[in-house]
Enzyme design. Structure first.
Site, mmCIF file in Angstrom:
data_model
loop_
_atom_site.group_PDB
_atom_site.id
_atom_site.type_symbol
_atom_site.label_atom_id
_atom_site.label_comp_id
_atom_site.label_asym_id
_atom_site.label_seq_id
_atom_site.Cartn_x
_atom_site.Cartn_y
_atom_site.Cartn_z
ATOM 1 N N HIS A 111 0.865 -1.186 0.000
ATOM 2 C CA HIS A 111 0.000 0.000 0.000
ATOM 3 C C HIS A 111 0.900 1.234 0.000
ATOM 4 O O HIS A 111 1.117 1.868 1.024
ATOM 5 C CB HIS A 111 -0.917 0.005 1.227
ATOM 6 C CG HIS A 111 -2.212 -0.685 0.983
ATOM 7 N ND1 HIS A 111 -3.135 -0.226 0.058
ATOM 8 C CD2 HIS A 111 -2.756 -1.807 1.506
ATOM 9 C CE1 HIS A 111 -4.181 -1.032 0.041
ATOM 10 N NE2 HIS A 111 -3.977 -2.008 0.896
ATOM 11 N N ASP A 116 -4.879 2.136 1.837
ATOM 12 C CA ASP A 116 -5.230 1.586 3.162
ATOM 13 C C ASP A 116 -5.741 2.708 4.068
ATOM 14 O O ASP A 116 -6.701 2.531 4.836
ATOM 15 C CB ASP A 116 -4.023 0.880 3.796
ATOM 16 C CG ASP A 116 -2.758 1.741 3.803
ATOM 17 O OD1 ASP A 116 -2.690 2.739 3.048
ATOM 18 O OD2 ASP A 116 -1.828 1.430 4.575
ATOM 19 N N TYR A 302 -8.632 6.976 -17.641
ATOM 20 C CA TYR A 302 -9.639 7.799 -16.963
ATOM 21 C C TYR A 302 -9.709 9.208 -17.548
ATOM 22 O O TYR A 302 -8.696 9.760 -17.963
ATOM 23 C CB TYR A 302 -9.305 7.927 -15.472
ATOM 24 C CG TYR A 302 -8.801 6.671 -14.820
ATOM 25 C CD1 TYR A 302 -9.232 5.427 -15.239
ATOM 26 C CD2 TYR A 302 -7.893 6.741 -13.773
ATOM 27 C CE1 TYR A 302 -8.760 4.267 -14.632
ATOM 28 C CE2 TYR A 302 -7.427 5.585 -13.156
ATOM 29 C CZ TYR A 302 -7.848 4.353 -13.601
ATOM 30 O OH TYR A 302 -7.388 3.224 -13.006
ATOM 31 N N GLU A 371 -0.352 8.521 11.221
ATOM 32 C CA GLU A 371 -1.684 7.890 11.263
ATOM 33 C C GLU A 371 -2.766 8.748 11.919
ATOM 34 O O GLU A 371 -3.946 8.413 11.832
ATOM 35 C CB GLU A 371 -1.577 6.525 11.958
ATOM 36 C CG GLU A 371 -0.828 5.522 11.100
ATOM 37 C CD GLU A 371 -0.500 4.254 11.859
ATOM 38 O OE1 GLU A 371 -0.046 4.352 13.021
ATOM 39 O OE2 GLU A 371 -0.709 3.168 11.305
#
Ligand code: ZN
Ligand code: ZN
Length: 392
Positions: A111, A116, A302, A371
């Site tokens: 990741h 994540d 995209y 985090e």
């Protein structure tokens, strides 16, 4: 100076309280995802984990949408608009070099783009909004989308009906970035590029390296094409990069063929089309002038992604209440990266926002985040959802 009503402050305090309770759990969740990364359309364990968390939070869950996608639905109190919030869930095919305790356990998967984190942020928002569902009208649709990094899971999810039942009125998504923790980066108008790919197969005529006059050297054709394409400069933002050149087997053998691979990126449809036409014509012109042939295999991926002005203003107001006006970073330039969130943005007014907190560059082998960005992101997203649905 801004004044908030007491109901508004009460709502905000409730969000803060719920997020504080959930922060540890969300960090654990992110670490589990980080240790078990899965590539596009193989996100089976990831989807299970998402679905279980949503079910535990009392959210209606549909599994297996476009293979490994998951959709959660939170119905508020009474009729109202429906907001789609999206997280991409796939990892990248690369080896993690970081030695943190939650490093990837899977060889060749990591990741490294923070999906994540996006997943944990959206699960956090899901928990908060599910607990407060009695306080707002309308619906929140939580879209956990596979394969953003490869062939794209957004369009297959749309084709599977994710914009309907109930019909979606607006959409929003975060992407983690290296902006400081506690800030967001935001911009109206174009925010992501069309990240198209192409292959150019060059055919010449091989022979001995000692007699190039009797050959058509595909290496020379390829080199000239690469130089021309790498140097395309248009008025509008765009980029063409040749990233691979394969040909030949030895020092004295002129080969028959060569292969160039590259990417062409633009921020608007007209420039995108112009790049496509230029790549075709330059390849043909150079190859023909040297007696060879060039075939271009072009893949439109995209579309460019567009932020709706009103949605962006609303997002800024919601974020200001959570992180303060001084932590809103107004971005002037779009990056040339693509994101298939643009398929949602093509269909409904949308907002795609950079969330501060990455401590290493995206796609690097030691990528990581602070985090604390997870609970901050969850709080901003929940607050924006309440604003969009008109409850605050
Ligand atoms: Zn990425
Ligand atoms: Zn990404």
């Amino acid at each position: 100076m801004r004044f908030f009503s007491s109901a508004y402050i009460k709502e905000l305090l409730l969000l803060f309280k719920i997020t504080a309770e959930k922060e540890k759990e969300l960090i654990q969740l992110r670490r589990r995802l980080h240790m078990n990364p899965e590539l596009g359309f193989s996100e089976y364990e990831t989807s299970n984990l998402i679905a279980e968390y949503l079910e535990k939070s009392g959210v209606e869950v549909t599994r297996g949408v476009a293979k490994t996608g998951v959709v959660g639905l939170i119905r508020g109190k009474g009729d109202g608009k429906t907001l789609l919030l999206r997280a991409d869930i796939d990892a990248l095919p690369m080896q993690e070099t970081a030695e943190c305790e939650y490093a990837s356990l899977r060889n060749g998967a990591m990741h490294a783009c923070g999906h994540d984190v996006h997943t944990a942020v959206l699960l956090g928002a899901a928990g908060i909004l599910s607990e407060t569902r009695g306080n707002f009208p309308g619906n929140i649709k939580l879209v956990f989308q596979p394969a953003e990094e490869s062939i794209g899971g957004a369009l297959p999810m749309i084709e599977a009906g994710v914009m309907e039942n109930p019909r979606v009125d607006g959409a929003a998504a975060f992407h983690i970035s290296e902006l400081p923790l506690g800030s967001i980066g935001i911009k109206k108008g174009c925010v992501t590029a069309s990240p198209d790919h192409f292959h150019i197969r060059i055919t010449g005529r091989g022979g001995h390296g000692a007699s190039p006059e009797s050959c058509v050297n595909p290496v020379e054709i390829g080199s000239r094409i690469a130089t021309r394409l790498n140097n395309i400069r248009l008025d509008m933002p765009s980029v063409v990069s040749i990233c691979a050149f394969q040909s030949g087997t030895g020092e004295n053998i002129i080969p028959d063929t060569a292969l160039l691979m590259g990417t062409a990126r633009a921020l608007d449809k007209a420039t995108r089309q112009r790049l496509y036409e230029m790549i075709l014509s330059i390849s043909d012109e150079v190859a023909t002038s040297l007696g060879g042939k060039a075939e271009v295999d072009y893949r439109f991926l995209y579309p460019p992604g567009e932020n709706d002005a009103d949605m962006t203003d609303m997002f800024i107001k919601a974020a200001e209440a959570v992180i303060g006006r001084e932590n809103i970073i107004y971005q002037e330039k779009s990056q040339m990266v693509g994101d298939d969130f643009s398929y949602f943005a093509e269909r409904v007014p949308s907002c795609y926002v950079q969330l501060g907190g990455a401590i290493r560059p995206l796609h690097s082998s030691d990528f990581d985040v602070d985090e604390r960005c997870i609970s901050i992101g969850a709080e901003i997203m929940s607050h924006f959802a309440l604003k969009f649905l008109g409850s605050i």
